[in-house]
Design a protein around this motif. Structure first.
Motif, PDB file in Angstrom:
ATOM      1  N   ASP A   1       0.464  -1.600  -0.027  1.00  0.00           N
ATOM      2  CA  ASP A   1      -0.487   0.057  -0.337  1.00  0.00           C
ATOM      3  C   ASP A   1       1.017   1.036   0.580  1.00  0.00           C
ATOM      4  O   ASP A   1       0.684   1.897   0.619  1.00  0.00           O
ATOM      5  CB  ASP A   1      -0.930  -0.445   1.518  1.00  0.00           C
ATOM      6  CG  ASP A   1      -2.029   0.692   0.645  1.00  0.00           C
ATOM      7  OD1 ASP A   1      -2.379   1.294  -0.306  1.00  0.00           O
ATOM      8  OD2 ASP A   1      -3.132   1.322   2.122  1.00  0.00           O
TER       9      ASP A   1
ATOM     10  N   ASP B   1       1.803   4.050  -2.084  1.00  0.00           N
ATOM     11  CA  ASP B   1       0.864   5.440  -2.493  1.00  0.00           C
ATOM     12  C   ASP B   1       0.037   5.453  -0.697  1.00  0.00           C
ATOM     13  O   ASP B   1       0.312   6.761  -1.624  1.00  0.00           O
ATOM     14  CB  ASP B   1      -0.410   5.160  -3.240  1.00  0.00           C
ATOM     15  CG  ASP B   1      -0.145   5.212  -4.877  1.00  0.00           C
ATOM     16  OD1 ASP B   1       1.152   5.449  -4.524  1.00  0.00           O
ATOM     17  OD2 ASP B   1      -0.251   4.431  -5.220  1.00  0.00           O
ATOM     18  N   LYS B   2      -0.448   4.844   0.002  1.00  0.00           N
ATOM     19  CA  LYS B   2      -0.916   5.300   1.374  1.00  0.00           C
ATOM     20  C   LYS B   2      -0.059   5.892   2.140  1.00  0.00           C
ATOM     21  O   LYS B   2      -0.040   7.101   2.102  1.00  0.00           O
ATOM     22  CB  LYS B   2      -2.267   4.959   1.776  1.00  0.00           C
ATOM     23  CG  LYS B   2      -3.197   4.984   1.197  1.00  0.00           C
ATOM     24  CD  LYS B   2      -3.477   3.584   1.694  1.00  0.00           C
ATOM     25  CE  LYS B   2      -5.204   4.176   1.088  1.00  0.00           C
ATOM     26  NZ  LYS B   2      -6.052   2.518   1.666  1.00  0.00           N
ATOM     27  N   GLN B   3       1.053   5.052   2.195  1.00  0.00           N
ATOM     28  CA  GLN B   3       2.290   5.455   3.018  1.00  0.00           C
ATOM     29  C   GLN B   3       2.513   6.267   2.782  1.00  0.00           C
ATOM     30  O   GLN B   3       4.250   7.269   3.399  1.00  0.00           O
ATOM     31  CB  GLN B   3       3.066   3.600   3.526  1.00  0.00           C
ATOM     32  CG  GLN B   3       2.543   2.416   4.000  1.00  0.00           C
ATOM     33  CD  GLN B   3       3.388   1.848   4.026  1.00  0.00           C
ATOM     34  OE1 GLN B   3       4.716   1.779   4.138  1.00  0.00           O
ATOM     35  NE2 GLN B   3       2.835   0.668   4.291  1.00  0.00           N
TER      36      GLN B   3
ATOM     37  N   VAL C   1      -2.468   9.574  -2.152  1.00  0.00           N
ATOM     38  CA  VAL C   1      -3.807   9.287  -2.209  1.00  0.00           C
ATOM     39  C   VAL C   1      -4.364  10.063  -3.085  1.00  0.00           C
ATOM     40  O   VAL C   1      -4.314  10.983  -3.149  1.00  0.00           O
ATOM     41  CB  VAL C   1      -4.431   8.839  -0.650  1.00  0.00           C
ATOM     42  CG1 VAL C   1      -5.789   9.308  -0.893  1.00  0.00           C
ATOM     43  CG2 VAL C   1      -3.728   7.719  -0.277  1.00  0.00           C
TER      44      VAL C   1
END
Length: 97
Positions: free
Chosen positions: A89, A91-93, A97
């Protein structure tokens, strides 16, 4: 029988007097980062890869997979990296987003 000539003859022959002398001016200095990204056969792209021992089972499995699926190494690596980014994940880290 005709005399065979070397294919390298023109490359090793001394320049003829009619050929102009090449300019021996030094190349303008370039920064290492801009030269790495703009030169080569694929401008605007960069190399992403790794070196493996040829006997490494993972490297061998990758080569076999590429051959059996008739897909390029680049295509398989792009898919693997995409799945790795999704798995973590990323992109969020990293705030994308």
């Amino acid at each position: 029988m005709a005399k065979r000539t070397s294919l390298l003859g023109p490359a090793v022959a001394p320049p003829s007097p009619r050929d102009p002398e090449p300019d021996h001016q030094p190349a303008p200095p370039t920064s290492p980062s801009s030269a790495a990204r703009s030169s080569g056969k694929r401008p605007g792209k960069y190399h992403l890869g790794a070196y493996f021992d040829p006997a490494d089972p993972t490297a061998e499995a990758f080569r076999v997979l590429a051959a059996r699926t008739r897909r390029s190494h680049q295509d398989l690596l792009a898919e693997a990296i995409s799945e790795l980014v999704a798995k973590y994940d990323a992109d969020k880290q990293f705030g994308r987003v």
